[in-house]
Design a protein around this motif. Structure first.
Motif, PDB file in Angstrom:
ATOM      1  N   VAL A 280      -8.349   0.669   6.766  1.00 22.26           N
ATOM      2  CA  VAL A 280      -9.650   0.052   6.495  1.00 22.26           C
ATOM      3  C   VAL A 280      -9.509  -1.284   5.761  1.00 22.26           C
ATOM      4  CG1 VAL A 280     -10.929   2.201   6.589  1.00 22.26           C
ATOM      5  CG2 VAL A 280      -9.992   1.465   4.417  1.00 22.26           C
ATOM      6  N   VAL A 281      -8.480  -1.433   4.931  1.00 21.01           N
ATOM      7  CA  VAL A 281      -8.276  -2.710   4.238  1.00 21.01           C
ATOM      8  C   VAL A 281      -7.895  -3.803   5.234  1.00 21.01           C
ATOM      9  CG1 VAL A 281      -6.761  -3.918   2.611  1.00 21.01           C
ATOM     10  CG2 VAL A 281      -7.730  -1.703   1.991  1.00 21.01           C
ATOM     11  N   GLU A 282      -7.056  -3.479   6.193  1.00 24.44           N
ATOM     12  CA  GLU A 282      -6.695  -4.470   7.209  1.00 24.44           C
ATOM     13  C   GLU A 282      -7.914  -4.894   8.018  1.00 24.44           C
ATOM     14  OE1 GLU A 282      -2.039  -3.155   8.054  1.00 24.44           O
ATOM     15  OE2 GLU A 282      -3.587  -2.645   9.510  1.00 24.44           O
ATOM     16  N   GLU A 283      -8.808  -3.966   8.281  1.00 23.81           N
ATOM     17  CA  GLU A 283     -10.004  -4.261   9.073  1.00 23.81           C
ATOM     18  C   GLU A 283     -11.053  -5.001   8.252  1.00 23.81           C
ATOM     19  OE1 GLU A 283     -13.565  -1.592  11.035  1.00 23.81           O
ATOM     20  OE2 GLU A 283     -11.514  -0.854  11.218  1.00 23.81           O
ATOM     21  N   ASP A 284     -11.113  -4.711   6.952  1.00 25.13           N
ATOM     22  CA  ASP A 284     -12.223  -5.197   6.122  1.00 25.13           C
ATOM     23  C   ASP A 284     -11.709  -5.476   4.710  1.00 25.13           C
ATOM     24  OD1 ASP A 284     -14.711  -5.712   4.958  1.00 25.13           O
ATOM     25  OD2 ASP A 284     -15.265  -3.596   4.831  1.00 25.13           O
TER      26      ASP A 284
ATOM     27  N   ILE B  55       5.137   1.686   4.205  1.00 20.18           N
ATOM     28  CA  ILE B  55       3.908   1.321   4.901  1.00 20.18           C
ATOM     29  C   ILE B  55       3.634  -0.141   4.607  1.00 20.18           C
ATOM     30  CG2 ILE B  55       1.414   1.717   5.066  1.00 20.18           C
ATOM     31  CD1 ILE B  55       1.945   4.621   4.176  1.00 20.18           C
ATOM     32  N   THR B  56       3.388  -0.938   5.638  1.00 20.23           N
ATOM     33  CA  THR B  56       3.090  -2.356   5.461  1.00 20.23           C
ATOM     34  C   THR B  56       1.603  -2.589   5.646  1.00 20.23           C
ATOM     35  OG1 THR B  56       5.279  -2.981   6.277  1.00 20.23           O
ATOM     36  CG2 THR B  56       3.592  -4.702   6.257  1.00 20.23           C
ATOM     37  N   VAL B  57       1.004  -3.292   4.688  1.00 18.85           N
ATOM     38  CA  VAL B  57      -0.409  -3.630   4.747  1.00 18.85           C
ATOM     39  C   VAL B  57      -0.523  -5.066   5.242  1.00 18.85           C
ATOM     40  CG1 VAL B  57      -2.586  -3.751   3.480  1.00 18.85           C
ATOM     41  CG2 VAL B  57      -0.834  -2.092   2.802  1.00 18.85           C
ATOM     42  N   HIS B  58      -1.165  -5.253   6.394  1.00 17.73           N
ATOM     43  CA  HIS B  58      -1.248  -6.577   7.019  1.00 17.73           C
ATOM     44  C   HIS B  58      -2.559  -7.258   6.629  1.00 17.73           C
ATOM     45  CE1 HIS B  58       2.392  -6.041   9.421  1.00 17.73           C
ATOM     46  NE2 HIS B  58       1.984  -4.813   9.632  1.00 17.73           N
ATOM     47  N   THR B  59      -2.629  -7.678   5.367  1.00 16.97           N
ATOM     48  CA  THR B  59      -3.744  -8.498   4.913  1.00 16.97           C
ATOM     49  C   THR B  59      -3.357  -9.968   5.081  1.00 16.97           C
ATOM     50  OG1 THR B  59      -2.838  -8.247   2.685  1.00 16.97           O
ATOM     51  CG2 THR B  59      -4.648  -6.785   3.301  1.00 16.97           C
ATOM     52  N   HIS B  60      -4.148 -10.891   4.503  1.00 20.71           N
ATOM     53  CA  HIS B  60      -3.831 -12.316   4.662  1.00 20.71           C
ATOM     54  C   HIS B  60      -2.429 -12.624   4.141  1.00 20.71           C
ATOM     55  CE1 HIS B  60      -5.009 -12.358   0.416  1.00 20.71           C
ATOM     56  NE2 HIS B  60      -4.396 -13.516   0.312  1.00 20.71           N
ATOM     57  N   ALA B  61      -1.992 -11.880   3.141  1.00 19.64           N
ATOM     58  CA  ALA B  61      -0.608 -11.962   2.655  1.00 19.64           C
ATOM     59  C   ALA B  61      -0.034 -10.546   2.733  1.00 19.64           C
ATOM     60  CB  ALA B  61      -0.559 -12.482   1.225  1.00 19.64           C
ATOM     61  N   PRO B  62       0.703 -10.198   3.790  1.00 18.26           N
ATOM     62  CA  PRO B  62       1.183  -8.823   3.972  1.00 18.26           C
ATOM     63  C   PRO B  62       2.086  -8.369   2.821  1.00 18.26           C
ATOM     64  CG  PRO B  62       1.426 -10.090   6.000  1.00 18.26           C
ATOM     65  CD  PRO B  62       1.079 -11.066   4.913  1.00 18.26           C
ATOM     66  N   TYR B  63       2.064  -7.076   2.545  1.00 14.17           N
ATOM     67  CA  TYR B  63       2.932  -6.512   1.513  1.00 14.17           C
ATOM     68  C   TYR B  63       3.312  -5.092   1.890  1.00 14.17           C
ATOM     69  CZ  TYR B  63      -1.515  -4.537  -0.207  1.00 14.17           C
ATOM     70  OH  TYR B  63      -2.730  -3.907  -0.316  1.00 14.17           O
TER      71      TYR B  63
ATOM     72  N   GLN C 158      -4.672  -9.113  -3.692  1.00 10.08           N
ATOM     73  CA  GLN C 158      -3.737  -8.130  -3.159  1.00 10.08           C
ATOM     74  C   GLN C 158      -2.424  -8.133  -3.941  1.00 10.08           C
ATOM     75  OE1 GLN C 158      -4.548  -5.967  -0.923  1.00 10.08           O
ATOM     76  NE2 GLN C 158      -6.438  -6.861  -0.131  1.00 10.08           N
ATOM     77  N   PRO C 159      -1.847  -6.955  -4.193  1.00 13.14           N
ATOM     78  CA  PRO C 159      -0.518  -6.916  -4.818  1.00 13.14           C
ATOM     79  C   PRO C 159       0.529  -7.489  -3.869  1.00 13.14           C
ATOM     80  CG  PRO C 159      -1.134  -4.744  -4.044  1.00 13.14           C
ATOM     81  CD  PRO C 159      -2.341  -5.614  -3.845  1.00 13.14           C
ATOM     82  N   SER C 160       1.663  -7.842  -4.421  1.00 19.09           N
ATOM     83  CA  SER C 160       2.779  -8.322  -3.596  1.00 19.09           C
ATOM     84  C   SER C 160       3.718  -7.190  -3.214  1.00 19.09           C
ATOM     85  CB  SER C 160       3.567  -9.391  -4.365  1.00 19.09           C
ATOM     86  OG  SER C 160       2.746 -10.519  -4.614  1.00 19.09           O
ATOM     87  N   LEU C 161       3.589  -6.048  -3.899  1.00 17.60           N
ATOM     88  CA  LEU C 161       4.458  -4.900  -3.656  1.00 17.60           C
ATOM     89  C   LEU C 161       3.843  -3.695  -4.359  1.00 17.60           C
ATOM     90  CD1 LEU C 161       7.336  -3.812  -2.707  1.00 17.60           C
ATOM     91  CD2 LEU C 161       8.134  -4.429  -5.005  1.00 17.60           C
ATOM     92  N   VAL C 162       3.976  -2.515  -3.746  1.00 18.05           N
ATOM     93  CA  VAL C 162       3.577  -1.260  -4.392  1.00 18.05           C
ATOM     94  C   VAL C 162       4.764  -0.306  -4.318  1.00 18.05           C
ATOM     95  CG1 VAL C 162       1.964   0.682  -4.425  1.00 18.05           C
ATOM     96  CG2 VAL C 162       1.167  -1.584  -3.688  1.00 18.05           C
ATOM     97  N   LEU C 163       5.170   0.213  -5.477  1.00 21.05           N
ATOM     98  CA  LEU C 163       6.256   1.188  -5.560  1.00 21.05           C
ATOM     99  C   LEU C 163       5.676   2.491  -6.092  1.00 21.05           C
ATOM    100  CD1 LEU C 163       9.062  -1.039  -7.169  1.00 21.05           C
ATOM    101  CD2 LEU C 163       8.739  -0.488  -4.737  1.00 21.05           C
TER     102      LEU C 163
ATOM    103  N   GLY D  62      -4.933  -2.232  -1.788  1.00 26.87           N
ATOM    104  CA  GLY D  62      -6.170  -2.843  -1.302  1.00 26.87           C
ATOM    105  C   GLY D  62      -6.675  -4.035  -2.070  1.00 26.87           C
ATOM    106  N   GLY D  63      -6.148  -4.292  -3.277  1.00 25.53           N
ATOM    107  CA  GLY D  63      -6.436  -5.545  -3.951  1.00 25.53           C
ATOM    108  C   GLY D  63      -7.742  -5.624  -4.709  1.00 25.53           C
ATOM    109  N   LYS D  64      -8.415  -4.488  -4.958  1.00 27.02           N
ATOM    110  CA  LYS D  64      -9.603  -4.536  -5.809  1.00 27.02           C
ATOM    111  C   LYS D  64      -9.171  -4.516  -7.269  1.00 27.02           C
ATOM    112  CE  LYS D  64     -13.333  -2.463  -3.093  1.00 27.02           C
ATOM    113  NZ  LYS D  64     -14.304  -1.347  -3.061  1.00 27.02           N
ATOM    114  N   THR D  65      -9.576  -5.515  -8.018  1.00 24.39           N
ATOM    115  CA  THR D  65      -9.291  -5.568  -9.457  1.00 24.39           C
ATOM    116  C   THR D  65     -10.610  -5.786 -10.184  1.00 24.39           C
ATOM    117  OG1 THR D  65      -9.016  -7.973  -9.699  1.00 24.39           O
ATOM    118  CG2 THR D  65      -7.132  -6.738  -8.828  1.00 24.39           C
TER     119      THR D  65
END
Length: 349
Positions: free
Chosen positions: A223-227, A4-12, A159-164, A140-143
């Motif tokens: 929802v992360v891509e939208e907001d 699954i690809t997350v299309h945030t400002h820096a996709p991962y 945002q993480p750069s990769l999730v395994l 989703g990048g919440k820390t």
């Protein structure tokens, strides 16, 4: 293997599949050639998976160092973050390098916060080992870290750069920890997806993990891509959390996150049903689904005792606090309540 690809400002990319822990070094070295790795994990997770990850990194030619901290919410603090900064400094971790969070939600939040703030931001990877982290906090990048005033009040979006996500790492989870993740999965079902609830409410989530994990992550991705910055629709993911965080805080974190959220979801839905805001029967169906994992479905203390923590919640804006409420199962809305009416909303018979 699912991707699954997350299309945030820096996709991962997020990869879901058995055996990913053993393949971690190969995947990381191909994506980040020449990078050193700082693995951050807790003592429980390290006992099961620390060596396997370090071996995988070493076999792929990655210089790796590890920091092991005591498990538990109490480690999610500014004091522990400062120890991580010392560790990163001593091991000369630069912006070219990567931080790897190996563990559950506490580890992901803590390591992610350290990565977000070390050198004003270094790349990091999430390798979740709990059901809750796999479906929710690793994406989703919440820390954040906790402070005495409340949970997750100091943090950053990073945002993480990769999730395994290797479902095999969930095999060693005690049932109580697995249930915490089930509470978050039921949350996704309640706010977005009635069909997902049907996969969960028999208490047999372990038998269909890959399907449930992918479905929850895809909702999180949407929802992360939208907001990305949590100012609109993403706030729906906080269903049950305003009450849940207060319950956790008042227990001095002896009540786990999943258990706090479980009770919070049912309590708020009982209230909104009584007020005519929610379709009748939703609270009872939620209660049964959560009870199938032996999760609490009510708060036994005085609701008024929760108010100070609720009013200090990060979802408060000025004189309003946002509660997430259900119109029906699979359909949630943001409900703003004036802070001077919050007590009446929660406590009136």
């Amino acid at each position: 293997m699912q991707q699954i690809t997350v299309h945030t400002h820096a996709p991962y990319d997020i990869f879901i599949g058995s055996g990913l822990l053993a393949e971690a070094g190969e995947r990381i070295s191909s994506l980040f050639p020449g990078a050193s790795a700082a693995v951050i994990t807790d003592d429980n997770v390290n006992r099961y998976y620390g060596k396997a990850l370090m071996d995988s990194l070493s076999q792929s030619g990655i210089r790796a160092v590890s920091h092991v901290f005591p498990h538990g919410e109490q480690s999610k603090s500014l004091q522990m973050a400062e120890r991580l900064y010392a560790f990163l400094s001593e091991n000369e971790i630069t912006r070219k390098d990567i931080v790897i969070a190996l563990g559950g939600g506490v580890c992901g939040d803590l390591a992610g916060f350290a990565a977000a703030t070390w050198l004003r931001g270094v790349r990091y990877i999430q390798l979740p080992t709990t059901f809750l982290a796999a479906i929710d906090s690793s994406v989703g990048g919440k820390t954040a870290v906790d402070i005495p005033a409340g949970k997750n009040l100091v943090g950053a979006f990073w945002q993480p750069s990769l999730v395994l996500c290797d479902p095999e790492t969930l095999d060693t989870l005690p049932e109580s920890d697995f249930a915490d993740g089930a509470a978050e999965a039921i949350k996704y079902a309640a706010i977005f997806d009635r069909e997902l609830l049907e996969l969960l409410e028999d208490g047999q989530a372990r038998t269909r993990l890959d399907q449930i994990i992918a479905r929850c992550i895809d909702w999180k991705r949407t929802v992360v891509e939208e907001d990305e910055r949590d100012t609109g629709r993403r706030q729906l993911l906080n269903f049950g959390h305003t009450l849940g965080h207060a319950i956790e805080q008042l227990s001095h974190f002896t009540v786990s996150h999943g258990r706090g959220v479980a009770a919070g979801m049912v309590e708020i839905t009982r209230r909104t049903e009584a007020l005519g805001l929610t379709e009748p029967g939703c609270a009872e169906r939620l209660r049964r689904a959560l009870a199938a994992y032996r999760l609490p479905t009510r708060y036994d203390g005085e609701p008024s005792a929760l108010l100070p923590a609720i009013l200090g919640d990060k979802k408060r804006q000025g004189k309003k606090i946002t509660f997430i409420t259900l119109q029906a199962l699979g359909r949630a809305v943001l409900t703003d309540i004036d802070t001077d009416k919050a007590g009446d909303f929660l406590c009136r018979n």
